[in-house]
Enzyme design. Structure first.
Site, PDB file in Angstrom:
ATOM      1  N   GLU A   1       0.877  -1.179   0.000  1.00 54.72           N
ATOM      2  CA  GLU A   1       0.000   0.000   0.000  1.00 54.72           C
ATOM      3  C   GLU A   1       0.907   1.219   0.000  1.00 54.72           C
ATOM      4  OE1 GLU A   1      -3.394   2.543   2.384  1.00 54.72           O
ATOM      5  OE2 GLU A   1      -2.373   0.927   3.434  1.00 54.72           O
TER       6      GLU A   1
ATOM      7  N   ASP B   1       5.152   4.667   3.646  1.00 52.18           N
ATOM      8  CA  ASP B   1       4.914   6.107   3.763  1.00 52.18           C
ATOM      9  C   ASP B   1       6.204   6.739   4.250  1.00 52.18           C
ATOM     10  OD1 ASP B   1       3.738   8.763   4.545  1.00 52.18           O
ATOM     11  OD2 ASP B   1       1.867   7.729   4.123  1.00 52.18           O
TER      12      ASP B   1
ATOM     13  N   ASP C   1      -2.410  12.220  -2.761  1.00 49.39           N
ATOM     14  CA  ASP C   1      -2.568  13.616  -3.169  1.00 49.39           C
ATOM     15  C   ASP C   1      -2.650  13.641  -4.692  1.00 49.39           C
ATOM     16  OD1 ASP C   1      -2.217  16.313  -3.869  1.00 49.39           O
ATOM     17  OD2 ASP C   1      -0.933  16.696  -2.138  1.00 49.39           O
TER      18      ASP C   1
ATOM     19  N   LYS D   1      -2.124  20.608  -9.908  1.00 51.84           N
ATOM     20  CA  LYS D   1      -1.411  21.609 -10.705  1.00 51.84           C
ATOM     21  C   LYS D   1      -0.452  20.938 -11.676  1.00 51.84           C
ATOM     22  CE  LYS D   1      -1.678  25.340  -7.294  1.00 51.84           C
ATOM     23  NZ  LYS D   1      -0.914  26.280  -6.452  1.00 51.84           N
TER      24      LYS D   1
ATOM     25  N   ASP E   1     -10.699   9.775  -3.980  1.00 46.86           N
ATOM     26  CA  ASP E   1     -11.846  10.679  -4.029  1.00 46.86           C
ATOM     27  C   ASP E   1     -11.667  11.723  -5.124  1.00 46.86           C
ATOM     28  OD1 ASP E   1      -9.690  11.783  -2.370  1.00 46.86           O
ATOM     29  OD2 ASP E   1     -11.025  13.505  -2.170  1.00 46.86           O
TER      30      ASP E   1
END
Length: 222
Positions: A50, A75, A124, A128, A160
């Site tokens: 993950e 992470d 994220d 941009k 999302d």
């Protein structure tokens, strides 16, 4: 979270048997577990990653559902996955571990064809244009995933962000990769796999409360 709390969690991670926190130099100079992750877990079960695991909720959920599969949450922020690592130890969940490193170094910590599947959960979207190089589904990252994945290994993207869903779908189609399943709203449209529906993170629940659709993609890299 205060700096003292972050430092405390980072230090506590050092004592957890299911956490690995190498320095960047250790990763680049020959990471000890590269090609040897089955030795780490002491079995030959499939290995699933993950990426950007945050608090580790999805890694934990998958590990509980599939005891014969090994999961590694990755992470760069160890203070985030501290909770997941501690929970795994408390409930004696041996098939999940956490690795603190940058995702762009993923091919330094896993060998070719060592990984069975990859989950990317709520990254994220880097909307941009100048942030394109940081999107976890751009060409640079896809090539790294293709290298470490076994032939026919799957990548799952749950987000999302309708922007990231569409960007990834278009990129995959343009490159000729295999799109196994795509859904722009998994809780409204039927057909999504149970693992995409049955595990909800803290932030996912917040998105749902705001009425944001949750999208899901499953694909294979040729």
């Amino acid at each position: 979270m205060g700096s003292k709390n972050k430092l405390k969690r980072f230090q506590e991670n050092e004592s957890f048997s299911n956490v690995i926190q190498p320095t960047r130099e250790e990763v680049l100079d020959g990471f000890a577990w590269k090609g040897k992750w089955h030795d780490f877990f002491k079995n030959s079960n499939p290995i699933v990653l993950e990426l950007g695991c945050g608090k580790g909720e999805y890694s934990l959920g998958l590990a509980q559902r599939n005891p014969n599969t090994n999961y590694i949450g990755i992470d760069i922020k160890g203070a985030r996955f501290w909770k997941g690592a501690k929970s795994a130890l408390e409930i004696n969940l041996p098939n999940v571990a956490f690795l603190r490193t940058q995702i762009e170094l993923i091919d330094y910590v896993f060998a070719k064809d060592e990984v069975d599947e990859i989950w990317i959960t709520f990254p994220d979207p880097q909307i941009k244009f100048k942030r394109t190089k940081h999107r976890l589904t751009n060409l640079f990252f896809l090539e790294k995933y293709r290298w470490i994945l076994k032939p026919n290994g799957c990548v799952h993207l749950k987000t999302d962000s309708e922007f990231l869903h569409g960007y990834t779908l278009g990129l995959l189609q343009g490159l000729g990769h295999d799109i196994c399943y795509a859904n722009h709203n998994i809780y409204t449209n039927e057909g999504s796999p149970d693992e995409a529906l049955g595990i909800q993170t803290f932030y996912e629940n917040q998105y749902l409360e705001k009425g944001k659709p949750i999208t899901y993609l499953q694909f294979r890299l040729r």
